[in-house]
Scaffold this active site. Sequence first.
Site, PDB file in Angstrom:
ATOM      1  N   ALA A  12     -23.324 -50.930 114.420  1.00 39.92           N
ATOM      2  CA  ALA A  12     -23.929 -51.999 113.247  1.00 39.92           C
ATOM      3  C   ALA A  12     -23.600 -51.794 112.028  1.00 39.92           C
ATOM      4  CB  ALA A  12     -25.427 -52.008 113.626  1.00 39.92           C
ATOM      5  N   ASN A  14     -22.703 -53.319 108.019  1.00 38.03           N
ATOM      6  CA  ASN A  14     -23.262 -54.450 107.264  1.00 38.03           C
ATOM      7  C   ASN A  14     -22.772 -55.784 107.182  1.00 38.03           C
ATOM      8  OD1 ASN A  14     -25.570 -52.667 105.672  1.00 38.03           O
ATOM      9  ND2 ASN A  14     -23.706 -51.470 105.201  1.00 38.03           N
ATOM     10  N   THR A  15     -21.392 -55.798 107.692  1.00 42.02           N
ATOM     11  CA  THR A  15     -20.965 -57.267 108.017  1.00 42.02           C
ATOM     12  C   THR A  15     -21.184 -57.598 109.241  1.00 42.02           C
ATOM     13  OG1 THR A  15     -19.394 -57.034 106.236  1.00 42.02           O
ATOM     14  CG2 THR A  15     -18.728 -58.361 107.854  1.00 42.02           C
ATOM     15  N   SER A  16     -20.696 -56.794 110.175  1.00 48.19           N
ATOM     16  CA  SER A  16     -20.790 -57.196 111.672  1.00 48.19           C
ATOM     17  C   SER A  16     -21.141 -56.097 112.587  1.00 48.19           C
ATOM     18  CB  SER A  16     -19.098 -57.826 112.197  1.00 48.19           C
ATOM     19  OG  SER A  16     -17.957 -56.808 111.872  1.00 48.19           O
ATOM     20  N   ILE A  17     -21.299 -56.568 113.758  1.00 48.66           N
ATOM     21  CA  ILE A  17     -21.839 -55.480 114.758  1.00 48.66           C
ATOM     22  C   ILE A  17     -20.761 -55.716 115.836  1.00 48.66           C
ATOM     23  CG2 ILE A  17     -23.411 -55.030 116.484  1.00 48.66           C
ATOM     24  CD1 ILE A  17     -25.449 -56.847 115.112  1.00 48.66           C
ATOM     25  N   GLY A  97     -23.432 -41.998 106.023  1.00 46.01           N
ATOM     26  CA  GLY A  97     -23.429 -43.166 106.781  1.00 46.01           C
ATOM     27  C   GLY A  97     -22.752 -42.646 108.190  1.00 46.01           C
ATOM     28  N   ASP A  99     -21.467 -44.443 110.346  1.00 41.91           N
ATOM     29  CA  ASP A  99     -20.258 -45.070 110.779  1.00 41.91           C
ATOM     30  C   ASP A  99     -19.264 -44.070 110.156  1.00 41.91           C
ATOM     31  OD1 ASP A  99     -20.904 -45.452 108.090  1.00 41.91           O
ATOM     32  OD2 ASP A  99     -19.609 -47.498 107.986  1.00 41.91           O
ATOM     33  N   ASP A 119     -11.484 -46.658 106.047  1.00 43.06           N
ATOM     34  CA  ASP A 119     -12.202 -47.665 106.768  1.00 43.06           C
ATOM     35  C   ASP A 119     -12.648 -48.652 105.825  1.00 43.06           C
ATOM     36  OD1 ASP A 119     -15.302 -47.691 108.902  1.00 43.06           O
ATOM     37  OD2 ASP A 119     -14.223 -49.003 108.376  1.00 43.06           O
ATOM     38  N   THR A 122     -17.165 -53.702 104.937  1.00 39.41           N
ATOM     39  CA  THR A 122     -18.115 -54.308 103.884  1.00 39.41           C
ATOM     40  C   THR A 122     -17.965 -53.449 102.530  1.00 39.41           C
ATOM     41  OG1 THR A 122     -19.848 -54.667 105.326  1.00 39.41           O
ATOM     42  CG2 THR A 122     -20.531 -54.659 103.174  1.00 39.41           C
TER      43      THR A 122
HETATM   44  N1  LIG Z   1     -12.808 -60.422 113.752  1.00 42.75           N
HETATM   45  C1  LIG Z   1     -13.677 -60.192 112.459  1.00 42.75           C
HETATM   46  N2  LIG Z   1     -14.933 -60.513 112.350  1.00 42.75           N
HETATM   47  C2  LIG Z   1     -15.213 -60.197 110.993  1.00 42.75           C
HETATM   48  N3  LIG Z   1     -14.635 -59.451 109.919  1.00 42.75           N
HETATM   49  C3  LIG Z   1     -13.477 -59.307 110.284  1.00 42.75           C
HETATM   50  C4  LIG Z   1     -12.717 -59.478 111.573  1.00 42.75           C
HETATM   51  N4  LIG Z   1     -11.533 -59.452 111.430  1.00 42.75           N
HETATM   52  C5  LIG Z   1     -11.187 -58.463 110.174  1.00 42.75           C
HETATM   53  N5  LIG Z   1     -12.452 -59.031 109.537  1.00 42.75           N
HETATM   54  C6  LIG Z   1     -12.544 -58.445 108.264  1.00 42.75           C
HETATM   55  O1  LIG Z   1     -13.439 -57.065 108.132  1.00 42.75           O
HETATM   56  C7  LIG Z   1     -14.260 -57.008 107.199  1.00 42.75           C
HETATM   57  C8  LIG Z   1     -15.533 -56.581 108.079  1.00 42.75           C
HETATM   58  O2  LIG Z   1     -14.996 -55.224 108.559  1.00 42.75           O
HETATM   59  P1  LIG Z   1     -16.033 -54.433 109.255  1.00 42.75           P
HETATM   60  O3  LIG Z   1     -15.401 -53.055 109.550  1.00 42.75           O
HETATM   61  O4  LIG Z   1     -16.553 -54.763 110.896  1.00 42.75           O
HETATM   62  O5  LIG Z   1     -17.301 -54.317 108.407  1.00 42.75           O
HETATM   63  P2  LIG Z   1     -18.594 -53.233 108.828  1.00 42.75           P
HETATM   64  O6  LIG Z   1     -18.226 -52.570 109.545  1.00 42.75           O
HETATM   65  O7  LIG Z   1     -18.893 -53.198 107.151  1.00 42.75           O
HETATM   66  O8  LIG Z   1     -19.675 -54.145 109.218  1.00 42.75           O
HETATM   67  C9  LIG Z   1     -14.751 -58.315 106.764  1.00 42.75           C
HETATM   68  O9  LIG Z   1     -14.514 -58.191 105.457  1.00 42.75           O
HETATM   69  C10 LIG Z   1     -13.277 -59.146 107.374  1.00 42.75           C
HETATM   70  O10 LIG Z   1     -12.443 -59.128 106.155  1.00 42.75           O
HETATM   71  C1  LIG Z   2     -21.126 -46.731 102.830  1.00 44.15           C
HETATM   72  C2  LIG Z   2     -21.415 -47.530 104.003  1.00 44.15           C
HETATM   73  C3  LIG Z   2     -22.526 -48.656 103.357  1.00 44.15           C
HETATM   74  C4  LIG Z   2     -20.375 -48.234 104.881  1.00 44.15           C
HETATM   75  O1  LIG Z   2     -20.877 -49.284 105.625  1.00 44.15           O
HETATM   76  P1  LIG Z   2     -20.284 -50.534 106.251  1.00 44.15           P
HETATM   77  O2  LIG Z   2     -18.906 -50.697 105.092  1.00 44.15           O
HETATM   78  O3  LIG Z   2     -19.677 -50.084 107.756  1.00 44.15           O
HETATM   79  O4  LIG Z   2     -21.160 -51.757 106.407  1.00 44.15           O
HETATM   80  C5  LIG Z   2     -22.430 -46.862 105.183  1.00 44.15           C
HETATM   81  O5  LIG Z   2     -21.382 -45.635 105.285  1.00 44.15           O
HETATM   82  C6  LIG Z   2     -23.596 -46.153 104.364  1.00 44.15           C
HETATM   83  O6  LIG Z   2     -24.541 -46.804 104.423  1.00 44.15           O
HETATM   84  N1  LIG Z   2     -23.284 -44.846 103.854  1.00 44.15           N
HETATM   85  C7  LIG Z   2     -24.522 -44.190 103.331  1.00 44.15           C
HETATM   86  C8  LIG Z   2     -24.241 -43.615 102.082  1.00 44.15           C
HETATM   87  C9  LIG Z   2     -23.299 -42.342 102.057  1.00 44.15           C
HETATM   88  O7  LIG Z   2     -22.345 -42.473 103.252  1.00 44.15           O
HETATM   89  O8  LIG Z   2     -22.935 -41.529 101.172  1.00 44.15           O
HETATM   90  K   LIG Z   3     -18.128 -49.869 109.684  1.00 42.62           K
END
Ligand SMILES: Nc1ncnc2c1ncn2[C@@H]1O[C@H](COP(=O)(O)OP(=O)(O)O)[C@@H](O)[C@H]1O
Ligand SMILES: CC(C)(COP(=O)(O)O)[C@@H](O)C(=O)NCCC(=O)O
Ligand SMILES: [K+]
EC number: 2.7.1.33
Length: 243
Positions: A12, A14-17, A97, A99, A119, A122
Amino acid sequence: MSDESNLLVVDAGNTSIKFTAFAGDQVLWVERGESAPLDKAFQPQQIYFASVRSKEQSALLHADIQAAYPNAQWLTLTSVSQVCGVTNAYHEPERLGVDRWLAVVGAYHLKLGDVMVLDAGTAIKVDFINSKGVHLGGYITPGLNMMESALLANTARIRYDSDEVVVTQGLPDSTARAVTEGVHEMALAFVERMNRQHPSFKWVATGGDSRALLDSLQIEMEYQPNLVALGAKRVGDELIKRQ
Ligand SMILES: Nc1ncnc2c1ncn2[C@@H]1O[C@H](COP(=O)(O)OP(=O)(O)O)[C@@H](O)[C@H]1O
Ligand SMILES: CC(C)(COP(=O)(O)O)[C@@H](O)C(=O)NCCC(=O)O
Ligand SMILES: [K+]
């Protein structure tokens, strides 16, 4: 875990799961969404859960997903000082984090030597791991969408419609191009600088926007879209073995 057991990894961000289904070591499918995918044919024995969302949001997700798979054993993964041969750079390891931590573990086990993980989600993260499994540290910057929304939220006149965002040649000659191409240049400059400062590290790319960024810089990379899930599987399997 038995070799052929079914595992669901939930990442999970911050943008997508991202939901990744494994049968043994094989990835069956990956779904992005806000709730558990309804592939009733897939019944996981284990669920490994990694969330960077708030405690409250993570608890709601836990309840929602566990309700979809009531018989699955649940394991919430967190950042620790050492696991699977990898040492966390943070002196407060739990603050890294999860992730990033799982991507670092996954990248080390690709056995590519010294690697840097891009990576771009978000937020855009670059983490460095040496060939001995030592996480050396890393950077966090705003992601592309975050940079754009920060400009929209904090100015009165940066406004444009999505159909004004066009890809053409030459310097940006509209608000839409000035912003969208400006945030791209910021991200590209960051990646290019990382590339120049660490010539001996190999790139591993994961996360939504990463491959596009490295491709536009014509930088070689190992593209691993499921890197966090691969790291999660290693970590979860080790934790279960220790039980
Ligand atoms: N199928 C998709 N759904 C959502 N975002 C996507 C997708 N493919 C590419 N993206 C891009 O990836 C970003 C989200 O990446 P992601 O690694 O899933 O984010 P997070 O892990 O922070 O939730 C979005 O900003 C978008 O530009
Ligand atoms: C930097 C992040 C917000 C990235 O999360 P994502 O972009 O995957 O939503 C996440 O790794 C997080 O909450 N980190 C905590 C602070 C740190 O890693 O120092
Ligand atoms: K991520």
